[in-house]
Design a protein around this motif. Structure first.
Motif, mmCIF file in Angstrom:
data_model
loop_
_atom_site.group_PDB
_atom_site.id
_atom_site.type_symbol
_atom_site.label_atom_id
_atom_site.label_comp_id
_atom_site.label_asym_id
_atom_site.label_seq_id
_atom_site.Cartn_x
_atom_site.Cartn_y
_atom_site.Cartn_z
ATOM 1 N N ASN A 229 0.839 -1.193 0.000
ATOM 2 C CA ASN A 229 0.000 0.000 0.000
ATOM 3 C C ASN A 229 0.876 1.245 0.000
ATOM 4 O OD1 ASN A 229 -1.851 2.057 0.535
ATOM 5 N ND2 ASN A 229 -3.176 0.616 1.613
ATOM 6 N N VAL A 230 0.668 2.098 -0.969
ATOM 7 C CA VAL A 230 1.466 3.319 -1.082
ATOM 8 C C VAL A 230 1.190 4.261 0.085
ATOM 9 C CG1 VAL A 230 1.921 5.318 -2.554
ATOM 10 C CG2 VAL A 230 1.501 3.101 -3.577
ATOM 11 N N ALA A 231 -0.021 4.262 0.595
ATOM 12 C CA ALA A 231 -0.368 5.157 1.695
ATOM 13 C C ALA A 231 0.407 4.817 2.971
ATOM 14 C CB ALA A 231 -1.862 5.101 1.980
ATOM 15 N N LEU A 232 0.874 3.586 3.077
ATOM 16 C CA LEU A 232 1.615 3.161 4.267
ATOM 17 C C LEU A 232 3.123 3.195 4.054
ATOM 18 C CD1 LEU A 232 -0.577 0.130 5.348
ATOM 19 C CD2 LEU A 232 -0.533 2.410 6.347
ATOM 20 N N ARG A 233 3.575 3.863 3.036
ATOM 21 C CA ARG A 233 5.005 3.905 2.719
ATOM 22 C C ARG A 233 5.849 4.420 3.881
ATOM 23 N NH1 ARG A 233 6.915 6.258 -2.872
ATOM 24 N NH2 ARG A 233 5.559 4.537 -3.394
ATOM 25 N N ALA A 234 5.338 5.360 4.638
ATOM 26 C CA ALA A 234 6.092 5.931 5.761
ATOM 27 C C ALA A 234 6.301 4.918 6.885
ATOM 28 C CB ALA A 234 5.366 7.159 6.312
ATOM 29 N N LEU A 235 5.560 3.830 6.860
ATOM 30 C CA LEU A 235 5.643 2.838 7.939
ATOM 31 C C LEU A 235 6.492 1.627 7.573
ATOM 32 C CD1 LEU A 235 1.927 2.911 9.047
ATOM 33 C CD2 LEU A 235 3.848 4.032 10.128
ATOM 34 N N ARG A 236 7.176 1.670 6.443
ATOM 35 C CA ARG A 236 7.944 0.499 6.014
ATOM 36 C C ARG A 236 9.068 0.148 6.980
ATOM 37 N NH1 ARG A 236 8.020 1.276 -0.548
ATOM 38 N NH2 ARG A 236 5.819 0.747 -0.806
ATOM 39 N N TRP A 237 9.745 1.142 7.511
ATOM 40 C CA TRP A 237 10.821 0.861 8.482
ATOM 41 C C TRP A 237 10.252 0.257 9.757
ATOM 42 C CZ3 TRP A 237 15.682 0.375 7.353
ATOM 43 C CH2 TRP A 237 16.202 1.053 6.262
ATOM 44 N N TRP A 238 9.090 0.713 10.158
ATOM 45 C CA TRP A 238 8.461 0.165 11.361
ATOM 46 C C TRP A 238 8.045 -1.284 11.132
ATOM 47 C CZ3 TRP A 238 9.097 2.843 15.630
ATOM 48 C CH2 TRP A 238 9.296 4.209 15.532
ATOM 49 N N ALA A 239 7.528 -1.579 9.942
ATOM 50 C CA ALA A 239 7.147 -2.952 9.624
ATOM 51 C C ALA A 239 8.379 -3.858 9.561
ATOM 52 C CB ALA A 239 6.394 -2.994 8.296
ATOM 53 N N ALA A 240 9.450 -3.355 8.998
ATOM 54 C CA ALA A 240 10.688 -4.138 8.947
ATOM 55 C C ALA A 240 11.226 -4.382 10.353
ATOM 56 C CB ALA A 240 11.722 -3.422 8.091
ATOM 57 N N GLY A 241 11.133 -3.383 11.207
ATOM 58 C CA GLY A 241 11.571 -3.555 12.591
ATOM 59 C C GLY A 241 10.760 -4.606 13.324
ATOM 60 N N LEU A 242 9.458 -4.600 13.101
ATOM 61 C CA LEU A 242 8.598 -5.619 13.711
ATOM 62 C C LEU A 242 8.947 -7.004 13.184
ATOM 63 C CD1 LEU A 242 6.211 -6.586 15.416
ATOM 64 C CD2 LEU A 242 4.715 -5.944 13.522
ATOM 65 N N ALA A 243 9.194 -7.112 11.878
ATOM 66 C CA ALA A 243 9.538 -8.407 11.292
ATOM 67 C C ALA A 243 10.856 -8.934 11.850
ATOM 68 C CB ALA A 243 9.608 -8.287 9.768
ATOM 69 N N VAL A 244 11.840 -8.074 11.987
ATOM 70 C CA VAL A 244 13.134 -8.494 12.536
ATOM 71 C C VAL A 244 12.997 -8.857 14.007
ATOM 72 C CG1 VAL A 244 15.455 -7.671 13.111
ATOM 73 C CG2 VAL A 244 14.517 -7.258 10.846
ATOM 74 N N ALA A 245 12.231 -8.049 14.743
ATOM 75 C CA ALA A 245 12.040 -8.332 16.173
ATOM 76 C C ALA A 245 11.342 -9.679 16.370
ATOM 77 C CB ALA A 245 11.217 -7.221 16.821
ATOM 78 N N PHE A 246 10.405 -10.021 15.498
ATOM 79 C CA PHE A 246 9.726 -11.312 15.627
ATOM 80 C C PHE A 246 10.578 -12.451 15.093
ATOM 81 C CE2 PHE A 246 6.864 -14.695 14.304
ATOM 82 C CZ PHE A 246 6.176 -14.903 15.484
ATOM 83 N N ALA A 247 11.327 -12.198 14.031
ATOM 84 C CA ALA A 247 12.140 -13.255 13.424
ATOM 85 C C ALA A 247 13.285 -13.691 14.329
ATOM 86 C CB ALA A 247 12.682 -12.790 12.080
ATOM 87 N N THR A 248 13.796 -12.801 15.156
ATOM 88 C CA THR A 248 14.926 -13.147 16.024
ATOM 89 C C THR A 248 14.596 -14.294 16.975
ATOM 90 O OG1 THR A 248 15.789 -10.893 15.840
ATOM 91 C CG2 THR A 248 16.579 -12.225 17.687
ATOM 92 N N PRO A 249 13.552 -14.207 17.803
ATOM 93 C CA PRO A 249 13.266 -15.365 18.658
ATOM 94 C C PRO A 249 12.803 -16.585 17.874
ATOM 95 C CG PRO A 249 11.594 -13.684 18.966
ATOM 96 C CD PRO A 249 12.655 -13.094 18.103
ATOM 97 N N LEU A 250 12.166 -16.371 16.724
ATOM 98 C CA LEU A 250 11.719 -17.498 15.909
ATOM 99 C C LEU A 250 12.913 -18.292 15.385
ATOM 100 C CD1 LEU A 250 9.261 -18.934 14.652
ATOM 101 C CD2 LEU A 250 9.527 -17.413 12.695
ATOM 102 N N VAL A 251 13.925 -17.593 14.897
ATOM 103 C CA VAL A 251 15.126 -18.264 14.391
ATOM 104 C C VAL A 251 15.884 -18.916 15.538
ATOM 105 C CG1 VAL A 251 17.382 -17.857 13.327
ATOM 106 C CG2 VAL A 251 15.323 -16.862 12.322
ATOM 107 N N LEU A 252 15.998 -18.223 16.663
ATOM 108 C CA LEU A 252 16.683 -18.818 17.810
ATOM 109 C C LEU A 252 15.978 -20.089 18.280
ATOM 110 C CD1 LEU A 252 17.615 -15.641 19.882
ATOM 111 C CD2 LEU A 252 19.146 -17.120 18.572
ATOM 112 N N TRP A 253 14.659 -20.082 18.226
ATOM 113 C CA TRP A 253 13.892 -21.277 18.598
ATOM 114 C C TRP A 253 14.119 -22.395 17.584
ATOM 115 C CZ3 TRP A 253 9.717 -23.435 15.862
ATOM 116 C CH2 TRP A 253 9.057 -24.473 16.521
ATOM 117 N N ALA A 254 14.156 -22.051 16.294
ATOM 118 C CA ALA A 254 14.277 -23.062 15.249
ATOM 119 C C ALA A 254 15.654 -23.718 15.222
ATOM 120 C CB ALA A 254 13.968 -22.444 13.890
#
Length: 123
Positions: A52-77
């Motif tokens: 969504n182009v309207a949410l372009r300003a939030l891309r860094w926040w979405a990436a931060g959330l993805a990295v924050a969630f992926a870290t414990p997921l990878v450590l668990w895996a």
């Protein structure tokens, strides 16, 4: 006769709420010990923010959330002695980081929405 098509103004176009609701669901799921199921709202946040182009300003926040969630997921895996669920294996500090990142996305979404609602001055 030529037809002109005008794009909607950035102030009249509404921000989709699905990404903000999904980010809030991530926080609730991690706190409620359903961390593995929280992968679904994380994917919704990332995909809807990038598409969504309207949410372009939030891309860094979405990436931060993805990295924050992926870290414990990878450590668990990759862990040698992993627990039967991600919630039981996740360190409380990592859970707090994921919840904070999800709530930061929601706050950033609200800020972007309010900035878009303010009419342009100087006209």
């Amino acid at each position: 006769m030529p037809v002109t098509v005008s794009s909607p103004s950035s102030t009249t176009e509404r921000l989709p709420r699905s990404a903000a609701i999904a980010a809030g669901a991530v926080a609730v799921m991690v706190v409620g010990q359903f961390a593995m199921l929280a992968v679904v709202p994380v994917v919704i946040v990332v995909v809807s923010t990038w598409r969504n182009v309207a949410l372009r300003a939030l891309r860094w926040w979405a990436a931060g959330l993805a990295v924050a969630f992926a870290t414990p997921l990878v450590l668990w895996a990759i862990g040698p002695d992993r627990a039967p669920s991600l919630s039981k294996d996740m360190h409380p500090a990592l859970a707090a980081v994921v919840v904070a990142a999800a709530l930061a996305y929601v706050v950033a979404w609200v800020v972007v929405r309010r900035r878009r609602a303010v009419p342009a001055t100087g006209e």
